[in-house]
Enzyme design. Structure first.
Site, PDB file in Angstrom:
ATOM      1  N   LYS A   1     -23.414 -26.830 -27.532  1.00 23.93           N
ATOM      2  CA  LYS A   1     -24.592 -27.132 -28.337  1.00 23.93           C
ATOM      3  C   LYS A   1     -25.138 -28.488 -27.933  1.00 23.93           C
ATOM      4  O   LYS A   1     -24.435 -29.353 -27.391  1.00 23.93           O
ATOM      5  CB  LYS A   1     -24.264 -27.129 -29.837  1.00 23.93           C
ATOM      6  CG  LYS A   1     -23.187 -28.144 -30.287  1.00 23.93           C
ATOM      7  CD  LYS A   1     -23.685 -29.533 -30.565  1.00 23.93           C
ATOM      8  CE  LYS A   1     -22.561 -30.458 -31.067  1.00 23.93           C
ATOM      9  NZ  LYS A   1     -22.954 -31.879 -31.083  1.00 23.93           N
TER      10      LYS A   1
ATOM     11  N   ASP B   1     -18.797 -29.475 -37.039  1.00 24.96           N
ATOM     12  CA  ASP B   1     -19.674 -28.657 -36.196  1.00 24.96           C
ATOM     13  C   ASP B   1     -19.293 -27.178 -36.193  1.00 24.96           C
ATOM     14  O   ASP B   1     -20.093 -26.341 -35.756  1.00 24.96           O
ATOM     15  CB  ASP B   1     -19.650 -29.172 -34.751  1.00 24.96           C
ATOM     16  CG  ASP B   1     -20.448 -30.448 -34.568  1.00 24.96           C
ATOM     17  OD1 ASP B   1     -21.273 -30.770 -35.436  1.00 24.96           O
ATOM     18  OD2 ASP B   1     -20.234 -31.134 -33.546  1.00 24.96           O
TER      19      ASP B   1
END
Length: 289
Positions: free
Chosen positions: A19, A146
């Site tokens: 990401k 996350d």
């Protein structure tokens, strides 16, 4: 990647994509010390790859341990055991886990968190547990801030400590990502007294591509000069920024040819690569909403 859950078997290769944080603002701090963030998460088509095979004795065995990381501390093992505990006795026979690493540790690309999310998504499917996406996100948050995003699995405006998401539309540029030769410990950045912790918050609907910055960047550059050096070089190609707490930095590009040209001029010994964004996690179909 296939979207039909029937196509995913024990022998499949399960992706764990990277990401980027297209911006990252620290907007406050809770009484328990956790920082309140706003960010936009973007999945990439590059990442680690995991494999699984069943065991009948209930044990979780990591076949590819990381140097210097005890298996019981590895996020993949912790994620599998957490899922076993949540499922209850007798529902999960155990598993071998294999991780093919492509993402750097301490790079701000979410490698360990993405691996943990892929374990939760894959084993939820392979063990036939049927946990919802929301339930998996709650479990994932206990492993790292996350992890819930990777289970959510779409471009999102993230808030809180990383657990609240609003879908956002993101364009389809190429990204040139550089890997400075350092690993940045997240805790060292968030505990720095000079970290800005009062950036004004915005509404998700007000975010536009290209807006915002990374509040962690200045601290990381001061602690790790290699990050600052790579960032300065990459900014000659566009509005480069650091992802997460670093060390990796990126720049969006309109055409692949721009990235190829930049990579051809990369200083000797530097590491970089090109990637496209993903609208959805390849394993998104493995959990129901």
């Amino acid at each position: 990647m296939p979207g039909n859950t029937a196509l995913w078997t024990w022998d499949s290769a399960y992706p764990a994509p990277a990401k980027l944080n297209l911006f990252l603002h620290v907007v406050g701090r809770r009484g328990d010390g956790y920082h309140l963030l706003q960010t936009v998460f973007r999945l990439l088509d590059r990442g680690d790859v995991l494999g699984f095979s069943p065991r009948e004795d209930g044990r979780i065995v990591l076949d590819t341990p990381l140097p210097g990381v005890a298996p019981e501390q590895d996020l993949t093992v912790r994620a599998a055991r957490l899922l076993q505990e949540a499922a209850g006795p007798g529902r999960c026979p155990g598993a071998h886990i294999r991780v093919e690493k492509h993402l750097p540790m301490g790079g701000g690309l979410g490698g360990g968190s993405s691996d943990a999310a892929t374990v939760l998504l894959a084993l939820n499917h392979l063990w036939g547990l049927g946990f919802s996406r929301t339930r998996l996100q709650v479990l994932g948050l206990t492993l790292g801030a996350d992890v819930p995003f990777f289970i959510y699995g779409r471009s999102a405006f993230g808030e809180g400590v990383g657990e609240a998401f609003t879908p956002v539309a993101v364009g389809d540029p190429w990204y040139l990502v550089l890997e400075p030769p350092v690993g940045v410990p997240t805790a060292a950045i968030f505990t720095d007294p000079d970290l800005v912790r009062n950036t004004p918050s915005i509404r998700p609907a007000d975010w536009r591509e290209g807006w915002g910055h990374n509040d962690l960047e200045a601290v990381a550059c001061r602690h790790f000069p290699a990050v600052a050096e790579h960032l300065a070089w990459l900014r000659s190609w566009g509005p480069a920024a650091m992802s997460g707490s670093g060390a990796c930095i990126f720049v969006p590009l309109n055409h692949r040819e721009q990235g190829d040209k930049a990579l051809a001029q990369l200083p000797a010994g530097w590491r970089g690569w090109l990637s496209r964004g993903l609208a959805q996690h390849p394993l998104h179909a493995l959990a129901s909403d």
